[in-house]
Write an enzyme that holds these catalytic residues in place. Structure first.
Site, mmCIF file in Angstrom:
data_model
loop_
_atom_site.group_PDB
_atom_site.id
_atom_site.type_symbol
_atom_site.label_atom_id
_atom_site.label_comp_id
_atom_site.label_asym_id
_atom_site.label_seq_id
_atom_site.Cartn_x
_atom_site.Cartn_y
_atom_site.Cartn_z
ATOM 1 N N VAL A 160 0.869 -1.177 0.000
ATOM 2 C CA VAL A 160 0.000 0.000 0.000
ATOM 3 C C VAL A 160 0.901 1.221 0.000
ATOM 4 O O VAL A 160 1.928 1.260 0.682
ATOM 5 C CB VAL A 160 -0.914 0.022 1.244
ATOM 6 C CG1 VAL A 160 -1.750 1.299 1.279
ATOM 7 C CG2 VAL A 160 -1.818 -1.205 1.272
ATOM 8 N N CYS A 161 0.529 2.221 -0.794
ATOM 9 C CA CYS A 161 1.245 3.493 -0.827
ATOM 10 C C CYS A 161 2.736 3.258 -1.148
ATOM 11 O O CYS A 161 3.067 2.455 -2.022
ATOM 12 C CB CYS A 161 1.028 4.237 0.489
ATOM 13 S SG CYS A 161 1.391 6.007 0.443
#
Length: 236
Positions: free
Chosen positions: A104-105
């Protein structure tokens, strides 16, 4: 444990962005029979960006295998994780037998530093997409991107979309939709400013200016990690 019994590991580090993994945790923890483990290199207590602390964190080395390994992002992704040889070694070990290797990210930059994104399309926070290129990845602006067994989410709040996507792969769309309904995930933001394409120009400029402060350090950290990866040298 149910008949499925997936093991999902969220691999964290100091200065992690807590929502990058607590959002997915909420989704994964609702998957019947799943075991969700938060782990780091040393285990114990981790302080996230902003000061929130997480105790009882497991050691990555103590986890023999998993079905899903997920790396969240945050300032610590480039301040700590991509230069932590032990973290990257454990990530590669778990990824070798996992059904899905995920992030994520800016956790995608950590996957890249571990050599897990070569030739893969990948998402990350919009401000740092170009930093995927030194790791041989192909930046993709979608909110969630799947390329083979690699699934990556965009910035921060994309973690919930990402986790629901993973659950749909593991247990089917109906299970994912039931979890979505259970957590009442029906986003209706008060402003249409959640991407650089829709944010007002003045807002975009303000955020770019704020992020510029970390750009030089982050660029240098990525360049060093990519060089180590090219030379096959361990992180230091």
């Amino acid at each position: 444990m149910s008949e499925r019994g997936e093991v999902i590991v969220l691999a964290i580090f100091p200065a992690v962005t807590q929502l990058d993994f607590t959002g997915p945790y909420e989704v994964f923890a609702a998957l019947p029979g799943a075991t969700v483990i938060i782990a780091s290199t040393q285990g114990g207590t981790i302080e996230a960006g902003g000061g929130m602390t997480f105790a009882g964190v497991r050691r990555l080395a103590d986890i023999p295998r998993c079905d899903v390994v997920c790396v969240p992002g945050g300032r610590g992704a480039t301040d700590y994780a991509i230069s932590d040889a032990a973290f990257l070694d454990e990530l590669r070990r778990l990824a070798a037998t996992a059904h899905f290797v995920t992030s994520v990210c800016t956790g995608a930059l950590v996957l890249g530093a571990a050599g897990l994104l070569r030739g893969k399309r990948a998402a990350t926070h919009w401000a740092w997409r170009d930093l995927l290129v030194p790791f041989g990845a192909i930046p993709d602006g979608a909110r969630v991107v799947r390329d083979g067994n690699v699934i990556t989410g965009g910035g921060v709040t994309a973690g919930i979309d990402f986790a629901l996507t993973v659950v749909a792969e593991l247990a089917g769309p109906q299970t994912a939709q039931a979890i979505q309904l259970g957590i009442e995930y029906a986003p209706a933001p008060p402003f249409d400013a959640g991407s650089p394409e829709t944010a007002p120009p003045a807002v975009l400029a303000r955020v770019r200016e704020r992020m510029a402060g970390m750009a030089a350090q982050r660029n240098a950290a990525v360049a060093a990690a990519a060089e180590r990866l090219t030379q096959g040298a361990p992180a230091t």
